[in-house]
Write a protein that holds these residues in place. Structure first.
Motif, mmCIF file in Angstrom:
data_model
loop_
_atom_site.group_PDB
_atom_site.id
_atom_site.type_symbol
_atom_site.label_atom_id
_atom_site.label_comp_id
_atom_site.label_asym_id
_atom_site.label_seq_id
_atom_site.Cartn_x
_atom_site.Cartn_y
_atom_site.Cartn_z
ATOM 1 N N GLY A 112 0.838 -1.257 -0.208
ATOM 2 C CA GLY A 112 -0.039 -0.308 0.025
ATOM 3 C C GLY A 112 0.919 1.272 -0.042
ATOM 4 O O GLY A 112 0.589 2.261 -0.654
ATOM 5 N N THR A 113 2.027 1.273 0.599
ATOM 6 C CA THR A 113 2.978 2.544 0.609
ATOM 7 C C THR A 113 3.469 2.769 -0.738
ATOM 8 O O THR A 113 3.323 3.858 -1.271
ATOM 9 N N ASP A 134 -6.366 7.541 -0.181
ATOM 10 C CA ASP A 134 -5.588 6.522 0.455
ATOM 11 C C ASP A 134 -6.875 5.629 1.054
ATOM 12 O O ASP A 134 -7.220 5.731 1.919
ATOM 13 N N GLN A 171 -7.256 1.005 3.824
ATOM 14 C CA GLN A 171 -8.195 0.395 4.847
ATOM 15 C C GLN A 171 -9.786 0.328 4.374
ATOM 16 O O GLN A 171 -10.373 -0.480 4.874
ATOM 17 N N LYS A 194 -6.043 -6.433 6.213
ATOM 18 C CA LYS A 194 -6.656 -5.470 5.656
ATOM 19 C C LYS A 194 -7.795 -6.447 5.243
ATOM 20 O O LYS A 194 -8.121 -7.633 5.169
ATOM 21 N N SER A 254 -4.085 -1.193 0.264
ATOM 22 C CA SER A 254 -3.000 -2.273 0.564
ATOM 23 C C SER A 254 -3.759 -3.460 0.716
ATOM 24 O O SER A 254 -4.941 -3.862 1.109
HETATM 25 C C1 LIG Z 1 -3.941 4.471 6.151
HETATM 26 C C2 LIG Z 1 -2.886 3.463 5.563
HETATM 27 N N1 LIG Z 1 -2.326 4.170 4.388
HETATM 28 C C3 LIG Z 1 -1.363 3.278 4.014
HETATM 29 C C4 LIG Z 1 -0.910 2.145 4.687
HETATM 30 C C5 LIG Z 1 0.438 1.403 4.010
HETATM 31 O O1 LIG Z 1 0.250 0.238 3.364
HETATM 32 P P1 LIG Z 1 1.066 -1.174 3.284
HETATM 33 O O2 LIG Z 1 1.401 -1.384 4.852
HETATM 34 O O3 LIG Z 1 0.592 -2.308 2.588
HETATM 35 O O4 LIG Z 1 2.469 -0.540 2.856
HETATM 36 C C6 LIG Z 1 -1.574 1.671 5.466
HETATM 37 C C7 LIG Z 1 -1.189 0.154 6.009
HETATM 38 O O5 LIG Z 1 -1.673 -0.106 7.281
HETATM 39 C C8 LIG Z 1 -2.930 2.250 6.203
HETATM 40 O O6 LIG Z 1 -3.346 1.891 6.967
#
Ligand SMILES: Cc1ncc(COP(=O)(O)O)c(C=O)c1O
Length: 367
Positions: free
Chosen positions: A58-59, A162, A165, A191, A186
């Protein structure tokens, strides 16, 4: 009792997983194999967008579109301090400046009036160029995209939803992933739609942006693997994770309904739950309540923990008070709603397989 129960879900899809895994062991295309293409087609159909681009987390799903837009030093990107660190981290990583905006105390999502004020303030200061907004759909509840889209038109800004979630959520029957210019989700295991490792996806209707995101995901390459046209990342999803997601997608809508039922049971019996506006559908990634005070929260945590009821604080520290963002110069008191929430919020067990009896037990302990 589990906070999130992945085992029961795994038992349901185990046979299908084994078939898919065997197929991958046969064909041996472990990265970007046929499962990845199949998943992307199913995801874009599910969400109702032209392009679903799977990626490594997700990042990275947030980072890649920012890179595609060349966001960097001198640029301002607006988001909330009441979120997971990744939301703002990607902005700083590119040398741009996160401008935090407080949230509503009802939905815990970005406050649109404060957002507009922050944009106007940044313009009048003249030090940074406003470029984009990253609204966060906290705990699964979509942000106010109708208002956000009006603001972005007025100030010519980009929006990245974003949706880490909120995959599966909706506003007026429009699925999460369709709001803004692009959305990022993500597939982290916890999730609502999670794989068995890290994974994510980008959703957009913009062909040019989609092509750039696809290239950045594979070291900036398009046709020639050994000639990069852009600076990119190793941001691909692997075939095994895609296979897990394909199997989970077959029961995803049913799981969303089960989450909805649990949320209704909690809401009938507990005060101060996260507010879900009319015509909004949450993915119920997390179920969070607000206690009257920090001390009350401590008491509730002790009581729940003594009774083996798992509970977690999302988030105990808003981003503007974290050491990592200290160079931005924020201080305590800058975002009173986010700071207040971080002292009083508590998340309770939430997953599709939580029994009615267990929800009752949790409610009784809190009451
Ligand atoms: C609001 C939010 N943004 C971004 C992310 C990042 O996702 P990932 O952990 O898959 O990199 C998360 C993950 O917990 C999140 O809750």
């Amino acid at each position: 009792m589990d906070f999130i129960d992945l085992k029961t879900q795994q038992n349901r899809i185990r046979e299908g997983l084994n078939v898919r895994f065997d197929r991958i062991f046969e064909h041996g295309a472990y990265i970007m194999g046929p499962e990845v293409t199949e998943l992307e087609e199913k995801l874009s159909d599910y969400v109702g967008v032209k392009h679903a681009i799977s990626c490594s987390s997700g990042t990275d799903a947030l980072l890649i579109p920012l890179m595609a837009w060349n966001i960097g030093p001198g640029d301002a990107v607006f988001t909330t301090p009441f979120t997971y660190v990744a939301t703002a981290e990607v902005i700083s990583l590119l040398g741009a400046t996160p401008i935090f905006v407080d949230v509503y105390d009802s939905t815990f999502n970005i406050d649109c009036e404060k957002l507009e004020l922050a944009i106007q303030h940044t313009i009048s200061e003249g030090k940074l160029t406003p470029k984009a907004i990253i609204p966060v759909d906290l705990f699964g509840v979509p942000a106010r995209y109708r208002v956000i889209e009006e603001i972005t038109k007025k100030y010519d800004l980009k929006v990245i939803e974003d949706a880490a979630q909120s995959f599966g959520g909706e506003i007026r029957d429009k699925k999460v992933g369709t709001f803004g210019d692009v959305a990022a989700t993500s597939f982290y295991p916890a999730k609502p739609l999670g794989c068995y490792g890290d994974g994510g996806a980008i959703f957009t209707n913009d062909d040019d942006l989609a092509n750039k995101c696809k290239a950045i995901r594979i070291h900036g390459t398009t046709n020639d693997k050994y000639h990069s046209e852009l600076i990119g990342l190793n941001g691909r999803l692997d075939s095994l994770q895609a296979a897990v997601l394909l199997e989970k997608l077959t029961i995803f809508d049913e799981e969303l309904d089960l989450r909805e039922k649990i949320s209704i049971q909690y809401r009938k019996n507990l005060k101060n739950c996260q507010y879900i506006p009319d015509n909004y559908k949450s993915s119920h990634a997390l179920f969070s309540i607000l206690l009257q005070s920090n001390q009350k929260r401590e008491e509730v945590i002790n009581k729940l923990s003594k009774n083996n009821i798992p509970n977690v604080i999302y988030y105990k520290m808003p981003l503007h008070l974290m050491e990592a963002f200290s160079s931005l110069g924020y201080k305590e008191g800058d975002f009173p709603i986010s700071e207040g929430l971080s002292k009083r919020i508590l998340s309770l067990p939430m997953h599709p397989y939580l029994s009615k009896g267990n929800v009752e037990l949790i409610i009784n302990q809190i009451q």
